[in-house]
Scaffold this active site. Structure first.
Site, PDB file in Angstrom:
ATOM      1  N   ALA A 188      34.223  45.013  45.203  1.00 46.56           N
ATOM      2  CA  ALA A 188      34.213  44.163  46.336  1.00 46.56           C
ATOM      3  C   ALA A 188      32.953  43.814  46.863  1.00 46.56           C
ATOM      4  O   ALA A 188      31.910  44.543  47.076  1.00 46.56           O
ATOM      5  CB  ALA A 188      35.292  44.658  47.188  1.00 46.56           C
ATOM      6  N   GLY A 269      39.628  46.027  46.152  1.00 42.94           N
ATOM      7  CA  GLY A 269      39.893  44.845  46.853  1.00 42.94           C
ATOM      8  C   GLY A 269      41.195  44.797  47.399  1.00 42.94           C
ATOM      9  O   GLY A 269      41.721  45.898  48.005  1.00 42.94           O
ATOM     10  N   SER A 270      41.852  43.702  47.724  1.00 47.00           N
ATOM     11  CA  SER A 270      42.815  43.395  48.522  1.00 47.00           C
ATOM     12  C   SER A 270      44.177  43.983  47.670  1.00 47.00           C
ATOM     13  O   SER A 270      44.185  44.157  46.433  1.00 47.00           O
ATOM     14  CB  SER A 270      43.174  41.877  48.721  1.00 47.00           C
ATOM     15  OG  SER A 270      43.568  41.360  47.690  1.00 47.00           O
ATOM     16  N   THR A 271      45.154  44.495  48.196  1.00 50.40           N
ATOM     17  CA  THR A 271      46.596  45.194  47.874  1.00 50.40           C
ATOM     18  C   THR A 271      47.127  43.869  46.940  1.00 50.40           C
ATOM     19  O   THR A 271      47.560  44.327  45.980  1.00 50.40           O
ATOM     20  CB  THR A 271      47.251  45.497  48.975  1.00 50.40           C
ATOM     21  OG1 THR A 271      46.845  46.660  49.754  1.00 50.40           O
ATOM     22  CG2 THR A 271      48.762  45.836  48.468  1.00 50.40           C
ATOM     23  N   GLU A 291      41.526  50.998  44.541  1.00 52.42           N
ATOM     24  CA  GLU A 291      40.963  51.338  45.754  1.00 52.42           C
ATOM     25  C   GLU A 291      41.286  50.071  46.636  1.00 52.42           C
ATOM     26  O   GLU A 291      40.716  48.804  46.621  1.00 52.42           O
ATOM     27  CB  GLU A 291      39.640  51.528  45.846  1.00 52.42           C
ATOM     28  CG  GLU A 291      39.145  51.863  47.481  1.00 52.42           C
ATOM     29  CD  GLU A 291      39.515  53.414  47.715  1.00 52.42           C
ATOM     30  OE1 GLU A 291      39.774  53.175  48.824  1.00 52.42           O
ATOM     31  OE2 GLU A 291      39.649  54.125  47.111  1.00 52.42           O
ATOM     32  N   GLU A 422      46.969  44.546  57.696  1.00 55.12           N
ATOM     33  CA  GLU A 422      45.440  44.819  57.699  1.00 55.12           C
ATOM     34  C   GLU A 422      44.761  43.375  57.949  1.00 55.12           C
ATOM     35  O   GLU A 422      44.835  42.528  57.072  1.00 55.12           O
ATOM     36  CB  GLU A 422      44.829  45.502  56.524  1.00 55.12           C
ATOM     37  CG  GLU A 422      43.508  45.747  56.492  1.00 55.12           C
ATOM     38  CD  GLU A 422      42.988  46.189  55.279  1.00 55.12           C
ATOM     39  OE1 GLU A 422      41.884  46.916  55.070  1.00 55.12           O
ATOM     40  OE2 GLU A 422      43.452  45.549  54.083  1.00 55.12           O
ATOM     41  N   GLY A 484      34.155  58.582  57.807  1.00 52.85           N
ATOM     42  CA  GLY A 484      33.198  59.727  57.758  1.00 52.85           C
ATOM     43  C   GLY A 484      33.427  60.442  56.631  1.00 52.85           C
ATOM     44  O   GLY A 484      33.155  61.739  56.775  1.00 52.85           O
TER      45      GLY A 484
END
Length: 534
Positions: A188, A269-271, A291, A422, A484
């Site tokens: 992405a 990328g996007s869902t 992811e 999101e 983190g």
């Protein structure tokens, strides 16, 4: 952001020449751009296909600096034919690569790691120019590639199978791991170096070839990274197709998803698009590693270190202008500390400097595209329509060149529709809760399951949070922000975030096939004793 110049591509092909992008200004940014491109072996026009040789005959994409709107450079993308040729070459290259002992493969990855590290500053600056994150974050992203490469080098001497006990005398059972073949990586725009690094370093160590399609809007970064790796392969007399590049758009990505020569396809990328990728890969019984989205929450409990939590929230919500998959988008505050914490948070937000990501002191750069600005504005409008309030920020900064918005804090119900989806922008929704069980329930109430954080001083609360009744996310943090995660952890999530891990103790197994091997050294065949031949 990027622009496609199909007419220019056709004219250039007919004339045998190389089209040039729009002239850059003489500003300091333009001078920095020129020096950065030169340091990485890039030009105003670049070929975007590499499989041992450079080529490209598809559309020409101009990538833009999201802070200024100026053209950075152009990259000629791959055609369908060139992708197919590249997959053939990668398949052939992998047949040789897989026969090298894993420690020798690890040594090549170590050299790649060093070559990337040597270009860390220039690559980080290019990420800032092309993606829009501040330069320190760009350099940090390159460091993530370096760190995962170190991790992969260590794996090259520790990817062991097992000896399994057999119930039969004179038999042994072994667990054996072998390379898959060709790993496709579709990355992405928001992490144009690190996502490829996470996948490729481990995949190469495991004995696979890698074919990479980066985001069209960060094609220059894809070319720059591939040039660095190609030099390492050439120095080791290895086929360049082991680290192939096929710049392209959705058509190239769809072709990779459909092609049986891609044994594993990693998509970030996007869902919405990830679901399409998963379905296409599954339709041919292929493997996918996804992811996808993240609607991550930070919970600040009554007993938390509030100074620590404040810094973490600011970093997690504002970093990368809210364009991380691990960005904190929801902040759940205990009743007893809510008002005081919000007051301090708003004061901190008002000190955040928004501007050109190359300028010292800037914490928040631009969004990546006009579409992202539009999504931000829609999110702000929805907050008002759904009963929320803007505590600070809330405006698109259209008087500035580029695609800037104000980092925003809202006060809104935890289950408002805008909170449950999101929005890939620096909007932080704040809600108050009364007890930890309620906060955990709210944390888990969204469709995504990527990252989450709890700030508390209580071991009881910590272990509840990471246990079966706690967070349902793939990354579960305590007293650190949602973005983190350490390299040795697991980049991956649950629910609509996708599935699989790009790092962590067992991530390498996704890039390999497990085989169970039974060895009969007894000289007898007990199960076939009744079989007789005349």
């Amino acid at each position: 952001m990027y622009r496609i110049r199909r007419a220019a591509a056709a004219a250039a092909a007919a004339a045998g020449g190389r089209p040039m992008g729009r002239g850059l200004s003489t500003s300091r940014v333009a001078q920095t751009t020129s020096a950065t491109l030169k340091a990485l072996g890039l030009d105003s026009y670049n070929l975007g296909v590499y499989n041992g040789a450079w080529g490209g005959s598809g559309s020409i994409v101009e990538t833009l600096n999201p802070a200024t709107g100026e053209v950075l450079g152009a990259v000629q993308q791959a055609s369908a034919r060139e992708l197919s040729e590249t997959l053939d070459l990668a398949t052939a290259a992998q047949l040789t690569w897989r026969t090298l002992p894993a420690p020798r493969r690890g040594e090549v990855v170590r050299q790649m790691r060093q070559a990337i590290a040597d270009k860390r500053q220039a690559l980080g600056r290019l990420v800032a120019l092309e993606m829009g994150k501040i330069e320190a974050e760009g350099v940090g992203e390159v460091q993530e590639y370096v760190d995962v490469a170190d991790f992969a080098v260590g794996l090259s001497r520790s990817m062991a199978g097992k000896v399994l006990p057999s119930e039969r005398p004179g038999h042994a059972m072994l667990e054996v791991w072998n390379p898959l073949g060709v790993v496709g990586v579709i990355s992405a725009f928001n992490f144009p170096v690190a996502v490829y690094g996470w996948n490729s370093a481990v995949a190469l160590t495991c004995g696979n070839a890698v074919v990479w399609k980066g985001a069209p809007s960060t094609s220059l970064t894809s070319v720059a990274v591939t040039k660095i790796l190609a030099e390492v392969l050439e120095a080791n007399a290895l086929p360049g197709a082991l680290c192939s590049l096929v710049c392209g758009g959705e058509d190239v990505g769809a072709q990779m998803a459909d092609d049986r020569r891609v044994d594993l396809l990693s998509f970030t990328g996007s869902t919405r698009v990830g679901l399409q990728v998963a379905q296409r890969v599954q339709a041919r019984f292929g493997r996918s590693l996804l992811e996808l989205g993240g609607n991550n929450a930070i919970i600040v409990h009554a007993d938390a270190d509030l100074d620590l939590a404040l810094r973490a929230v600011l970093f997690a919500a504002v970093g990368t202008a809210g364009q991380r998959c691990t960005t904190a988008r929801r902040l759940l505050l205990h009743d007893s500390i809510h008002d005081a914490f919000v007051e301090r948070l708003v004061a901190a937000y008002k000190q955040v400097r928004v501007g050109n990501p190359l300028d010292p002191g800037v914490l928040c750069g631009p969004l990546h595209s006009p579409a992202a600005v539009a999504a931000f504005e829609q999110g702000i409008e929805d907050v008002g329509l759904q009963g929320g309030r803007i505590l600070c920020g809330g405006r698109a900064l259209r008087h500035l060149p580029g695609f800037f918005v104000e980092p925003t804090v809202t006060s809104i119900a935890h289950d408002a529709p805008v909170v449950l989806r999101e929005v890939f922008a620096p909007i932080l929704h704040v809600s108050r809760y009364s007890n930890l069980d309620q906060a955990i329930q709210w944390n888990n109430a969204v469709a995504q399951g990527l990252s989450s954080s709890l700030f508390t001083a209580s071991p009881e609360h910590m272990f509840r949070w990471i246990g079966p009744e706690g967070s349902d996310c793939g990354i579960v943090n305590v007293n650190i922000p949602t973005n983190g995660a350490e390299v040795g952890g697991a980049f991956g999530g649950e629910k609509e975030t996708g599935g699989g891990r790009e790092s962590g103790s067992t991530a390498w197994q996704q890039y390999m096939r497990r085989q169970t091997c039974t060895i009969n050294y007894s000289g007898a065949l007990p199960l076939a004793q009744g079989i007789k031949f005349e």
